[in-house]
Design an enzyme around this catalytic site. Structure first.
Site, short mmCIF file in Angstrom:
data_model
loop_
_atom_site.label_atom_id
_atom_site.label_comp_id
_atom_site.label_asym_id
_atom_site.label_seq_id
_atom_site.Cartn_x
_atom_site.Cartn_y
_atom_site.Cartn_z
N GLY A 1 0.81 -1.20 0.00
CA GLY A 1 0.00 0.00 0.00
C GLY A 1 0.84 1.25 0.00
CE LYS A 2 3.91 6.69 -3.15
NZ LYS A 2 4.24 7.39 -1.93
N GLY A 3 -0.02 5.46 0.77
CA GLY A 3 -1.02 6.48 1.04
C GLY A 3 -0.38 7.81 1.33
CG ASP B 1 -12.94 8.42 7.14
OD1 ASP B 1 -13.93 8.68 6.43
OD2 ASP B 1 -11.78 8.44 6.71
N GLY C 1 2.63 7.53 3.89
CA GLY C 1 3.82 6.71 3.70
C GLY C 1 3.51 5.43 2.96
CD GLU C 2 7.10 3.43 -0.31
OE1 GLU C 2 7.01 3.22 -1.52
OE2 GLU C 2 8.16 3.32 0.33
CE LYS D 1 0.09 3.67 7.89
NZ LYS D 1 -1.01 4.53 8.38
#
Length: 406
Positions: free
Chosen positions: A24-26, A137, A29-30, A46
């Protein structure tokens, strides 16, 4: 940086954990799948560069604080944090089934799958609300599954804490399509805001997307407080439609609690064991093996807080950038608590204004004069906010009020 569960900076996380594939990447960070070298168990790692994520440090602290306080089988587990240079390693429970949003890409769920998933989400919400925490959320992207179908709530970057003396919140946070009317209007709200978001999520699980998804998110912000609540339409059971209707009451006082919804006829009648959800995971993997993919594939899989479209620079309100909560720095470096209206920095600067400008700059990236004008306007708004903290919130509130009055 104060982080709950932070290990000594002398401990090298690369000696304790082996990074494997990036999953994942957001915006923060990764995320990597990894191995704990001591127990040989699989974890999610993370890694955040704090120098690059300076503006997000409060969100990172918030998420870790909330997760470190949670002890529930329905909440993703936090194992600890390690600082190596400017890189913060956050070690989380690995959930290899992906998110509910991932699984929806392969097709809609049936009502038993939806009821089973909603029951587990409700258990997580019942726990959080009993701890006086609001998730703020809830949506399919923030519901993660293990490879065996266990369901857990994730992404606590905007979670809120209620206290005995503060039983309502007033902060504008969340993702617009799932946001409760009282949150958008910035009136006092409590854990019932999560119930509204759950109702929207139930429709998302049934239809593949939330109500009003064809509309521009700014329009949705104006529409939700003014319009009748969304309804579940189509060939669905009466009890399912009644479940969503109960969640989507515009008056929070008349929305049921998570504990009450666990006894709802739709949940009781249609729910199965969570292992039944493993069929969705298998279906999604077959779908991927057949060559299906999309632009979000690199951002998928089981970690607690990465967004679906974290790589995308443009405004994607299904993956709204998290905004700061609880404590926010004033321009002179002093901390101000949420709820202080005089001089408190505007929350809408990050959730509304900045995404709008990002979208405009992306639209006009080939026109240098327009782009420069947009950047100058954005800069001036930020200067105005620095000089008069809170003015952007008042401006947005005024615009919403004027729109709703028409």
């Amino acid at each position: 940086m104060e982080v709950p569960g932070m290990q000594s900076s002398q401990i090298d996380p690369e000696e304790l954990f082996t990074k494997q594939d990036r999953i994942g990447k957001g915006s923060f960070g990764e995320v990597f799948k990894g191995i704990d070298n001591r127990s040989l168990s699989v974890v999610a790692i993370k890694i955040i560069d704090l120098e690059e994520a300076e503006d997000e440090i409060e969100d990172i602290q918030q998420e870790i604080t909330v997760l470190s306080q949670c002890d529930s089988p329905y909440i993703t587990k936090y194992y600890g944090s390690y600082l190596k240079g400017s890189k913060l390693w956050i070690i989380m429970e690995y959930l290899g089934g992906g998110s509910a949003l991932d699984l929806l890409r392969a097709g809609p769920f049936d009502e038993s799958q939806i009821a089973t998933m909603l029951k587990e989400i409700l258990k997580g919400l019942d726990y959080l609300h009993s701890e006086k925490k609001i998730h703020r959320d809830i949506k399919a992207a923030n519901v993660l599954l293990s490879e065996h179908g266990q369901v857990k709530l994730a992404d606590f970057g905007v979670a809120g804490q209620l206290t005995d003396t503060q039983i309502k919140r007033e902060t504008f946070v969340g993702t617009p399509f799932w946001m409760a009317p009282e949150v958008i209007q910035q009136s006092a709200y409590d854990f019932k805001a999560d119930i509204w978001s759950l109702g929207i999520t139930a429709i998302e699980l049934a239809k593949g997307e939330p109500p009003n998804s064809e509309m521009h998110p700014m329009r949705v912000l104006f529409l939700i407080p003014k319009s009748p609540p969304p309804t579940l339409t189509g060939d669905f059971s009466k009890s399912f439609k009644e479940f969503t209707e109960a969640c989507l009451n515009k008056d929070p006082a008349f929305r049921p609690t998570a504990k009450e919804l666990l006894k709802h006829k739709f949940i009781v009648k249609h729910c199965k064991k969570t292992s039944y959800l493993s069929e969705l995971i298998d279906r999604y993997r077959r779908w991927r093996e057949q060559g299906h993919s999309d632009s979000s594939d690199n951002d998928s899989d089981g970690e607690s807080s990465d967004k679906r479209d974290g790589d995308s620079p443009e405004w994607s309100f299904t993956t709204v950038r998290k905004r700061k909560t609880d404590e926010r720095p004033h321009i002179n470096g002093q901390l101000r608590r949420e709820g202080q209206t005089a001089g408190s920095p505007s929350s809408s600067l990050g959730t509304v204004i900045a995404p709008v400008f990002s979208e405009l700059k992306q639209q006009h990236k080939e026109h240098s004069e327009k782009r420069l004008a947009i950047e100058e306007l954005e800069h001036n708004i930020r200067l105005t906010e620095d000089a008069c903290p809170g003015i952007t919130d008042r401006m947005v509130t005024h615009i919403v009020a004027r729109f709703n009055a028409n």
